[in-house]
Design an enzyme around this catalytic site. Structure first.
Site, PDB file in Angstrom:
ATOM      1  N   ALA A 125       3.498  49.474  -2.515  1.00  0.00           N
ATOM      2  CA  ALA A 125       3.009  49.620  -1.139  1.00  0.00           C
ATOM      3  C   ALA A 125       1.683  48.902  -0.976  1.00  0.00           C
ATOM      4  CB  ALA A 125       2.874  51.108  -0.800  1.00  0.00           C
ATOM      5  N   MET A 126       1.783  47.661  -0.498  1.00  0.00           N
ATOM      6  CA  MET A 126       0.583  46.878  -0.206  1.00  0.00           C
ATOM      7  C   MET A 126       0.390  46.771   1.311  1.00  0.00           C
ATOM      8  SD  MET A 126       0.623  43.701  -2.832  1.00  0.00           S
ATOM      9  CE  MET A 126       2.307  43.259  -3.135  1.00  0.00           C
ATOM     10  N   PRO A 129      -0.043  48.175   8.701  1.00  0.00           N
ATOM     11  CA  PRO A 129       0.177  47.633  10.046  1.00  0.00           C
ATOM     12  C   PRO A 129      -0.784  46.480  10.372  1.00  0.00           C
ATOM     13  CG  PRO A 129       0.232  50.022  10.096  1.00  0.00           C
ATOM     14  CD  PRO A 129      -0.157  49.647   8.701  1.00  0.00           C
ATOM     15  N   GLU A 242       6.961  37.134  -9.094  1.00  0.00           N
ATOM     16  CA  GLU A 242       7.546  37.620  -7.838  1.00  0.00           C
ATOM     17  C   GLU A 242       8.186  36.461  -7.066  1.00  0.00           C
ATOM     18  OE1 GLU A 242       4.814  40.082  -5.662  1.00  0.00           O
ATOM     19  OE2 GLU A 242       5.883  39.738  -3.781  1.00  0.00           O
ATOM     20  N   ARG A 268      41.204  27.803   7.510  1.00  0.00           N
ATOM     21  CA  ARG A 268      41.193  27.755   8.990  1.00  0.00           C
ATOM     22  C   ARG A 268      41.648  26.377   9.480  1.00  0.00           C
ATOM     23  NH1 ARG A 268      41.303  30.467  13.759  1.00  0.00           N
ATOM     24  NH2 ARG A 268      40.093  29.368  15.350  1.00  0.00           N
ATOM     25  N   GLY A 339      32.702  29.129  12.880  1.00  0.00           N
ATOM     26  CA  GLY A 339      32.966  29.289  14.319  1.00  0.00           C
ATOM     27  C   GLY A 339      32.627  30.709  14.754  1.00  0.00           C
ATOM     28  N   GLY A 363       7.231  38.607   0.400  1.00  0.00           N
ATOM     29  CA  GLY A 363       6.889  38.061  -0.916  1.00  0.00           C
ATOM     30  C   GLY A 363       6.001  36.825  -0.817  1.00  0.00           C
TER      31      GLY A 363
HETATM   32  C1  LIG Z   1      12.348  43.854   4.891  1.00  0.00           C
HETATM   33  C2  LIG Z   1      10.922  43.835   4.419  1.00  0.00           C
HETATM   34  C3  LIG Z   1      10.603  44.403   3.196  1.00  0.00           C
HETATM   35  C4  LIG Z   1       9.279  44.425   2.753  1.00  0.00           C
HETATM   36  N1  LIG Z   1       8.964  45.069   1.584  1.00  0.00           N
HETATM   37  C5  LIG Z   1       7.652  45.256   1.265  1.00  0.00           C
HETATM   38  C6  LIG Z   1       7.285  46.094   0.155  1.00  0.00           C
HETATM   39  O1  LIG Z   1       8.132  46.639  -0.562  1.00  0.00           O
HETATM   40  N2  LIG Z   1       5.962  46.282  -0.094  1.00  0.00           N
HETATM   41  C7  LIG Z   1       4.984  45.698   0.647  1.00  0.00           C
HETATM   42  O2  LIG Z   1       3.803  45.909   0.385  1.00  0.00           O
HETATM   43  N3  LIG Z   1       5.300  44.887   1.724  1.00  0.00           N
HETATM   44  C8  LIG Z   1       6.613  44.676   2.036  1.00  0.00           C
HETATM   45  N4  LIG Z   1       6.945  43.884   3.110  1.00  0.00           N
HETATM   46  C9  LIG Z   1       5.886  43.274   3.882  1.00  0.00           C
HETATM   47  C10 LIG Z   1       5.836  41.745   3.732  1.00  0.00           C
HETATM   48  O3  LIG Z   1       5.404  41.398   2.458  1.00  0.00           O
HETATM   49  C11 LIG Z   1       4.929  41.235   4.856  1.00  0.00           C
HETATM   50  O4  LIG Z   1       5.646  41.378   6.063  1.00  0.00           O
HETATM   51  C12 LIG Z   1       4.531  39.783   4.638  1.00  0.00           C
HETATM   52  O5  LIG Z   1       3.604  39.691   3.575  1.00  0.00           O
HETATM   53  C13 LIG Z   1       3.885  39.161   5.896  1.00  0.00           C
HETATM   54  O6  LIG Z   1       2.832  39.976   6.343  1.00  0.00           O
HETATM   55  P1  LIG Z   1       2.779  40.403   7.890  1.00  0.00           P
HETATM   56  O7  LIG Z   1       4.092  40.968   8.252  1.00  0.00           O
HETATM   57  O8  LIG Z   1       1.592  41.284   8.069  1.00  0.00           O
HETATM   58  O9  LIG Z   1       2.578  39.068   8.688  1.00  0.00           O
HETATM   59  P2  LIG Z   1       1.168  38.344   8.945  1.00  0.00           P
HETATM   60  O10 LIG Z   1       0.401  38.291   7.672  1.00  0.00           O
HETATM   61  O11 LIG Z   1       0.523  38.968  10.132  1.00  0.00           O
HETATM   62  O12 LIG Z   1       1.646  36.874   9.317  1.00  0.00           O
HETATM   63  C14 LIG Z   1       1.952  36.438  10.653  1.00  0.00           C
HETATM   64  C15 LIG Z   1       2.247  34.951  10.616  1.00  0.00           C
HETATM   65  O13 LIG Z   1       1.086  34.242  10.155  1.00  0.00           O
HETATM   66  C16 LIG Z   1       1.486  33.335   9.148  1.00  0.00           C
HETATM   67  N5  LIG Z   1       0.403  33.002   8.234  1.00  0.00           N
HETATM   68  C17 LIG Z   1      -0.113  33.761   7.243  1.00  0.00           C
HETATM   69  N6  LIG Z   1      -1.060  33.074   6.574  1.00  0.00           N
HETATM   70  C18 LIG Z   1      -1.134  31.852   7.160  1.00  0.00           C
HETATM   71  C19 LIG Z   1      -1.922  30.673   6.935  1.00  0.00           C
HETATM   72  N7  LIG Z   1      -2.816  30.637   5.937  1.00  0.00           N
HETATM   73  N8  LIG Z   1      -1.732  29.600   7.732  1.00  0.00           N
HETATM   74  C20 LIG Z   1      -0.823  29.644   8.736  1.00  0.00           C
HETATM   75  N9  LIG Z   1      -0.052  30.725   9.014  1.00  0.00           N
HETATM   76  C21 LIG Z   1      -0.210  31.801   8.231  1.00  0.00           C
HETATM   77  C22 LIG Z   1       2.621  34.055   8.460  1.00  0.00           C
HETATM   78  O14 LIG Z   1       3.395  33.181   7.692  1.00  0.00           O
HETATM   79  C23 LIG Z   1       3.371  34.598   9.651  1.00  0.00           C
HETATM   80  O15 LIG Z   1       4.170  33.568  10.187  1.00  0.00           O
HETATM   81  C24 LIG Z   1       8.261  43.830   3.544  1.00  0.00           C
HETATM   82  C25 LIG Z   1       8.595  43.238   4.767  1.00  0.00           C
HETATM   83  C26 LIG Z   1       9.894  43.257   5.216  1.00  0.00           C
HETATM   84  C27 LIG Z   1      10.187  42.690   6.577  1.00  0.00           C
END
Ligand SMILES: Cc1cc2nc3c(=O)[nH]c(=O)nc-3n(C[C@H](O)[C@H](O)[C@H](O)COP(=O)(O)OP(=O)(O)OC[C@H]3O[C@@H](n4cnc5c(N)ncnc54)[C@H](O)[C@@H]3O)c2cc1C
Length: 384
Positions: A125-126, A129, A242, A268, A339, A363
């Site tokens: 859990a990293m 919101p 990872e 098909r 399709g 990741g």
């Molecule tokens: C199905 C699922 C499973 C997950 N499982 C885990 C889990 O087990 N544990 C955990 O801790 N997290 C988990 N996550 C979280 C996931 O790792 C994060 O969603 C991810 O790291 C992106 O962070 P964010 O959603 O806050 O997006 P943000 O960090 O807010 O990014 C928003 C946008 O900004 C872009 N961006 C970021 N940095 C830059 C940059 N330097 N230059 C330009 N653009 C940039 C991003 O690519 C993205 O397009 C999970 C997410 C999902 C959807």
């Protein structure tokens, strides 16, 4: 494509892993999709089969097999014959190494055997919101109270968030210093630890993704991993593996999408011939086959480098970036070749299309990977 990295013992292991995924995972796929999570018992079954945390030292119940090719095989067989909702590689290689490499002797004796049997299901859990890519923005805190740390905060998008019973939780140990993080072991049932909603999402619908809440959770000092000021450094340490795991998954998915599409376009028939007989579609498939093979070769090389402890972070980032983008292109083209059927839930490609969208985000997103690669080639504005 002839893959040269596997020996006979790997192939034997693949056969038995395949039988396991065909028997104990694949048949439950539809039910798990309905219920929005896998049965937690599947971890116990995988443990009995010897598929959990192979790398763990035998004195803690593991097999002591550090050769990453075995994990690659587990990923490939799960994604072909099992179900991506069964996040076995999260448990095996994305979380367990934190315990095995950072844990002290007492923690390893107490916690690792359950990870090998599947009694313990792991999560990490990293994300919060307000902080995903930018972990310096974390708000959760863990304040030293002498005999314990007091953990407060909220996490989101946590895989295995519902079925997991042991989480590695990142929290700030010095709110004045954004990079001073600790990693804490939070167990299901600890007072003040609550799970929130199982989040509804676009794909990976048999995988439970949830919010976690921590309200004055007293984490005993025995549950602190390593130095509580070094969490940032620890998180960075495991990132190459990872990303390699991600790359293995995307190669596996691309191969599966290709194969099921091949079957479909041979069967098909339209305008008097098989869909796969049109030159445009033959060339499309030829392009995809070429790209997937080239990528698979690259991934296999990365796996061998990782086995030797030589996988550079930027190479792992390239594998994650290229693989997730390739998977996205492949599932899109494969869906098109199906399709209208490709848009229907009952066809596997529609699910693979939805599942694949997250590969470019979690990741470490594609943008974060590009940032790492750009820095590695000297394009680093921080150094101006
Ligand atoms: C199905 C699922 C499973 C997950 N499982 C885990 C889990 O087990 N544990 C955990 O801790 N997290 C988990 N996550 C979280 C996931 O790792 C994060 O969603 C991810 O790291 C992106 O962070 P964010 O959603 O806050 O997006 P943000 O960090 O807010 O990014 C928003 C946008 O900004 C872009 N961006 C970021 N940095 C830059 C940059 N330097 N230059 C330009 N653009 C940039 C991003 O690519 C993205 O397009 C999970 C997410 C999902 C959807």
């Amino acid at each position: 494509m002839n893959r040269l990295i596997f020996e006979e013992e790997h192939e034997l292991f693949r056969d038995s892993a395949r039988r396991f995924f065909q028997k104990e995972v694949g048949p439950h796929r539809d039910r798990w999709l309905e219920q929005g999570q896998v049965d937690p018992e599947v971890y116990g079954k995988a443990g009995e089969q010897g598929l959990l945390c192979l790398f763990i030292d035998p004195q803690y119940g593991g097999a002591g097999v550090t050769d990453f090719r075995y994990e690659q095989i587990i990923i490939e067989e799960n994604h072909r014959h099992g179900d991506p909702g069964f996040f076995i590689h999260l448990h095996n290689r994305l979380v367990a190494p934190y315990l095995a490499e950072l844990g002290n002797e007492e923690q390893k004796r107490r916690l690792l055997p359950g990870c090998v049997t599947g009694e313990t299901i792991l999560g990490i859990a990293m994300t919060e919101p307000g902080a995903g890519s930018d972990l310096a923005g974390l708000k959760s805190t863990a304040i030293d109270q002498g005999d314990h740390f007091l953990l407060n905060g909220q996490k989101t998008y946590i895989s295995n968030g519902i079925i997991g019973n042991l989480f590695v939780v990142a929290a700030k140990t010095n709110p004045q210093k954004p990079r001073e993080l600790g990693l804490f072991l939070v167990e299901g049932g600890m007072p003040g630890f609550q799970r929130g909603r199982k989040l509804k999402k676009l794909g990976l619908n048999s995988q439970d993704t949830a919010e976690l809440f921590f309200e004055n959770v007293k984490v005993p000092k025995a549950n602190v991993l390593g130095d509580p000021g070094q969490g940032f450094y620890y998180l960075m340490r495991f990132l190459s593996e990872e990303r390699l795991i991600g790359a293995c998954t995307y190669a596996a998915n691309s191969n599966v999408a290709f194969d099921i599409t091949m079957d479909f376009i041979k069967e098909r028939r339209i305008f008097g011939q098989a869909v796969g007989d049109f030159q445009y579609n033959r060339f499309k498939m030829a392009d995809m086959r070429t790209e997937i093979d080239v990528f698979q070769n690259f991934v296999d090389t990365c796996v061998l480098q990782h086995n030797q402890g030589k996988l550079a972070p930027e190479l792992a980032a390239k594998a994650k970036l290229y693989g997730s983008e390739l998977e996205g292109r492949v599932v899109d083209a494969c869906l098109q070749l199906h399709g209208g059927a490709g848009y229907m839930d009952e066809y596997r490609i529609s699910r693979m299309y939805r599942d694949a969208r997250i590969s470019r985000i979690y990741g470490g997103s594609s943008e974060v990977m590009r940032e790492i690669i750009a820095r590695s080639i000297g394009l680093d504005p921080r150094k101006k």
